[in-house]
Design a protein around this motif. Structure first.
Motif, PDB file in Angstrom:
ATOM      1  N   ARG A  71       0.782  -1.248   0.000  1.00  7.40           N
ATOM      2  CA  ARG A  71       0.000   0.000   0.000  1.00  7.40           C
ATOM      3  C   ARG A  71       0.807   1.288   0.000  1.00  7.40           C
ATOM      4  NH1 ARG A  71      -4.114  -2.499  -2.120  1.00  7.40           N
ATOM      5  NH2 ARG A  71      -5.537  -3.560  -0.681  1.00  7.40           N
ATOM      6  N   GLY A 130       0.892   6.130  -1.215  1.00  3.98           N
ATOM      7  CA  GLY A 130      -0.423   6.653  -1.535  1.00  3.98           C
ATOM      8  C   GLY A 130      -1.608   6.061  -0.823  1.00  3.98           C
ATOM      9  N   LEU A 131      -1.440   4.860  -0.248  1.00  4.90           N
ATOM     10  CA  LEU A 131      -2.568   4.191   0.402  1.00  4.90           C
ATOM     11  C   LEU A 131      -2.172   3.770   1.818  1.00  4.90           C
ATOM     12  CD1 LEU A 131      -3.491   1.989  -2.692  1.00  4.90           C
ATOM     13  CD2 LEU A 131      -4.731   4.020  -1.927  1.00  4.90           C
ATOM     14  N   ASN A 172      -0.107  -1.641  -8.087  1.00  6.82           N
ATOM     15  CA  ASN A 172      -1.321  -0.800  -8.048  1.00  6.82           C
ATOM     16  C   ASN A 172      -1.386   0.039  -6.773  1.00  6.82           C
ATOM     17  OD1 ASN A 172      -1.679  -3.367  -6.840  1.00  6.82           O
ATOM     18  ND2 ASN A 172      -3.895  -3.185  -6.910  1.00  6.82           N
ATOM     19  N   THR A 173      -0.343   0.862  -6.611  1.00 13.20           N
ATOM     20  CA  THR A 173      -0.287   1.851  -5.538  1.00 13.20           C
ATOM     21  C   THR A 173      -0.694   3.209  -6.123  1.00 13.20           C
ATOM     22  OG1 THR A 173       2.089   1.940  -6.011  1.00 13.20           O
ATOM     23  CG2 THR A 173       1.403   0.677  -4.087  1.00 13.20           C
ATOM     24  N   ASN A 174      -0.474   4.268  -5.365  1.00 15.61           N
ATOM     25  CA  ASN A 174      -0.830   5.595  -5.868  1.00 15.61           C
ATOM     26  C   ASN A 174       0.331   6.563  -5.587  1.00 15.61           C
ATOM     27  OD1 ASN A 174      -2.204   7.809  -6.821  1.00 15.61           O
ATOM     28  ND2 ASN A 174      -3.372   8.129  -4.937  1.00 15.61           N
ATOM     29  N   PRO A 175       1.130   6.911  -6.604  1.00 16.11           N
ATOM     30  CA  PRO A 175       0.951   6.583  -8.017  1.00 16.11           C
ATOM     31  C   PRO A 175       1.307   5.131  -8.318  1.00 16.11           C
ATOM     32  CG  PRO A 175       2.984   7.795  -7.713  1.00 16.11           C
ATOM     33  CD  PRO A 175       2.289   7.810  -6.383  1.00 16.11           C
ATOM     34  N   GLN A 176       0.829   4.670  -9.458  1.00 14.92           N
ATOM     35  CA  GLN A 176       1.081   3.305  -9.875  1.00 14.92           C
ATOM     36  C   GLN A 176       2.549   3.129 -10.282  1.00 14.92           C
ATOM     37  OE1 GLN A 176      -1.726   3.181 -13.056  1.00 14.92           O
ATOM     38  NE2 GLN A 176      -3.499   2.892 -11.708  1.00 14.92           N
ATOM     39  N   LYS A 209       9.122   5.577 -10.950  1.00 14.46           N
ATOM     40  CA  LYS A 209       8.279   5.220  -9.805  1.00 14.46           C
ATOM     41  C   LYS A 209       8.717   3.890  -9.201  1.00 14.46           C
ATOM     42  CE  LYS A 209       5.931   8.927 -10.025  1.00 14.46           C
ATOM     43  NZ  LYS A 209       6.288   9.998  -9.055  1.00 14.46           N
ATOM     44  N   THR A 251      -8.268  -3.492  -7.564  1.00 14.09           N
ATOM     45  CA  THR A 251      -7.893  -2.261  -6.883  1.00 14.09           C
ATOM     46  C   THR A 251      -6.798  -1.540  -7.654  1.00 14.09           C
ATOM     47  OG1 THR A 251      -8.428  -3.298  -4.780  1.00 14.09           O
ATOM     48  CG2 THR A 251      -7.101  -1.308  -4.698  1.00 14.09           C
ATOM     49  N   GLY A 252      -7.055  -0.293  -8.047  1.00 13.17           N
ATOM     50  CA  GLY A 252      -6.023   0.496  -8.699  1.00 13.17           C
ATOM     51  C   GLY A 252      -6.294   0.840 -10.147  1.00 13.17           C
ATOM     52  N   ASN A 253      -7.335   0.286 -10.752  1.00  9.53           N
ATOM     53  CA  ASN A 253      -7.735   0.662 -12.112  1.00  9.53           C
ATOM     54  C   ASN A 253      -6.583   0.524 -13.108  1.00  9.53           C
ATOM     55  OD1 ASN A 253      -9.494   1.544 -14.105  1.00  9.53           O
ATOM     56  ND2 ASN A 253      -8.934   3.684 -13.838  1.00  9.53           N
TER      57      ASN A 253
END
Length: 444
Positions: free
Chosen positions: A63, A66-67, A93-97, A103, A152-154
Motif C-alpha cells: 500500500r 499513496g494508500l 497498483n499503488t498511488n501513483p502506480q 516510480k 484495486t487500482g484501475n
C-alpha cells in the motif's frame, strides 16, 4: 555480525527432513553439519524445532505509496517477519502506480530505508506504457504485472494489440491477474438491477464467476503459447482452471506456471455467511469443490506456488455495502501457520509445503541464493515450534489495518524466530532493532 550456531535443528529442505546444526557467518549459511562448534559464535539451541527456509511471498500489496492508511512497507513487512516471510514481491497498483522506471526506483528507495524483509517489486503494464516497459532491465525487478481483470487500482489492460506486444517484448516473468471483465460487468449489472448496492456478498463468486476466471486464464495462456512469453498466472481460484496447467515437466522447464493463495485453500463460499466482506477477494473465494481441486493441483504440481495476495483494507472500508466494500485482506502474518495447520491435518507434507512456499518462488523468479537451506545461500531462516498453540486475536494482529480474517482460529504452530540475511530479526514476539533486509538480485 558475529557468527551464530543454530543447534539441534530439524531442517526441511529439498524434499528431505534432517537433524543438523547450522553455522551462520555474516549474511550467509556457512556450514550444515552435526556438532558444529566455534568459540567465536553465539549459540541458539532450537531444541529440535523445525527450521525452514524463509518464505518467499511473490504477491503482496503493502500500500505504499499513496494508500498508507491501510498499511505501508514498514508495517506489513514487519508483520510478515512474525509470520516467517523473509522475502516479498510487491504489486504495482499503488498511488501513483508503479508503471514507470522512475516510480519503480522510488519504491526501492522506500524499501531500502523501511523494509524489515527482503524486497522486490513488480512493474505494472498498462494500455499505454509499452515503450517504458521495453526500457526495463530484466534484472531490475521481479517481473511484470498485468491486470487482465480490473481490481484495486484501475490498471486493467484490455487493448488486445498492446497485450500481445507486451507478451512479445519482455523476457521477464509476466504475472497476470486473470478475470474476464465483460463477464464480470454483465453479472454485476444483473445483480445491481435486483439489489442495488446491497448485493448479498454470497453472490460475489457468482459475479466474479468461474467462467470469468477461465475465459481470462485460457486466453492469457493461449497468448503466451503464441508469443513464447514466460507467464505466471496469479491466484488461481477455480477447479476448471487447474486443467490449463501441466505437471509433465520440471518447474525449471515450464514456460507457463501458476499460483494459489492461502484464502482459496482455506475458505469456501460457505464462509461468506460468517465472514461477509472480510473474505471478499478478487478473484472470489468459491466452492468447496473448487477448493478441493485447487488442493489436488497443488499436490500434483500443476500449481507451483502458494502466496498470500496480502491486501489490507481498514475495517471501515470493509464495512460497506457490497459494491463499495473493497476486495482484499491481510494474510502475511498467518500464511505459514495456516499451511502448517493443513500439514497437521494431513493435507500436505512439510516437504511439499516448503517446496511451494520457499523453493519454487526462488526458482520461478530466478532469485539469487534464497529459498533454500544450503551452504553459501543467504541465511533467511524460520524456526517453528509445531507444538505451541496460539489464537489469532485483534490484540496480537500486527497489520496496520488491525484485523485478520483468521481471528478466532487457534493455530497449533508458532513462528519462534526469523532470520533475515543472518540477522535475528524476530525473536519470540520481539523485533530486532536493525533492519537487515536486502533488495533481491536475480540470476537471469
Amino acid at each position: 555480525m558475529p557468527k551464530t550456531i543454530l543447534k539441534n535443528a530439524t531442517a526441511v529442505n529439498e524434499n528431505t527432513i534432517f537433524e543438523t546444526d547450522v553455522l551462520l557467518n555474516g549474511d550467509v549459511i556457512e556450514r550444515l553439519d552435526s556438532n558444529i562448534s566455534d568459540d567465536n559464535a553465539n549459540v541458539i539451541d532450537l531444541k529440535g524445532n523445525l527450521l525452514l527456509p524463509g518464505v518467499i511471498d511473490d504477491q503482496v500489496h503493502f500500500r505504499e505509496p499513496g494508500l498508507t492508511h491501510k498499511g505501508n512497507i514498514a508495517s506489513e513487512s514487519r508483520a510478515a517477519l512474525a509470520g516467517g516471510i523473509t522475502t516479498f514481491m510487491e504489486q504495482p497498483n499503488t498511488n501513483p502506480q508503479t508503471t514507470t522506471i522512475e516510480k519503480l526506483e522510488e519504491k526501492f528507495s522506500i524499501a531500502a530505508k523501511d523494509s524489515f524483509a527482503n524486497y522486490s517489486f513488480l512493474f505494472g503494464g498498462t494500455n499505454d506504457n509499452l515503450e517504458e516497459l521495453k526500457k526495463l532491465d530484466k534484472n531490475a525487478c521481479s517481473g511484470v504485472k498485468l491486470f487482465l481483470g480490473s481490481s484495486t487500482g484501475n490498471m486493467l489492460v484490455d487493448n488486445e494489440v498492446v497485450l500481445e506486444k507486451i507478451f512479445s517484448n519482455t523476457d521477464m516473468v509476466i504475472s497476470a491477474h486473470c478475470e474476464d471483465e465483460s463477464t464480470i460487468r454483465a453479472n454485476m449489472a444483473k445483480y445491481q438491477q435486483q439489489y442495488g448496492d446491497n448485493i448479498p456478498v454470497k453472490f460475489h463468486p457468482i459475479i466474479r464467476s468461474e467462467e470469468a476466471c477461465y475465459l481470462s486464464s485460457s486466453k492469457a495462456i493461449a497468448l503466451a503459447k503464441k508469443t513464447g512469453a514466460r507467464l505466471h498466472v496469479f491466484h488461481v481460484s477455480t477447479g476448471i482452471e487447474t486443467d490449463l496447467f501441466t505437471n509433465t515437466v520440471p518447474l525449471e522447464e515450464k514456460k507457463i506456471t501458476s499460483e494459489v493463495c492461502i484464502h482459496h485453500l482455506w475458505f469456501s463460499d460457505e464462509d461468506y455467511k460468517e465472514k461477509g466482506t472480510l473474505i471478499k477477494w478478487n478473484p472470489a473465494v468459491k466452492t468447496k469443490t473448487d477448493r478441493e481441486k485447487l488442493w489436488e493441483a497443488l499436490l500434483d504440481d500443476r500449481i507451483d506456488v502458494v502466496a498470500t495476495d496480502h491486501a489490507p483494507h481498514t475495517i471501515g472500508e470493509k464495512d460497506n455495502p457490497y459494491t463499495k466494500a473493497p476486495s482484499g485482506g491481510p494474510l502475511v502474518q498467518h500464511a505459514l501457520q495456516a499451511m502448517l495447520q493443513k500439514e497437521k491435518e494431513g493435507k500436505i507434507s512439510l516437504e511439499k509445503l516448503v517446496e511451494k512456499m520457499c523453493h519454487n518462488p526462488a526458482k520461478l523468479f530466478d532469485i539469487d541464493r534464497r529459498g533454500f537451506i544450503k551452504e553459501g545461500y543467504y541465511a533467511d531462516l524460520v524456526q517453528v515450534n509445531r507444538d505451541s498453540q496460539i489464537e489469532v486475536k485483534k490484540d496480537n494482529v500486527l497489520y496496520k489495518c488491525g484485523w485478520s480474517p483468521f481471528e478466532g482460529i487457534t493455530f497449533d504452530s508458532q513462528v519462534m524466530r526469523t532470520f533475515v540475511n543472518g540477522y535475528l530479526a524476530y525473536d519470540n514476539g520481539s523485533f530486532g532493532k536493525t533492519k537487515n533486509a536486502k533488495r533481491l538480485t536475480f540470476n537471469r
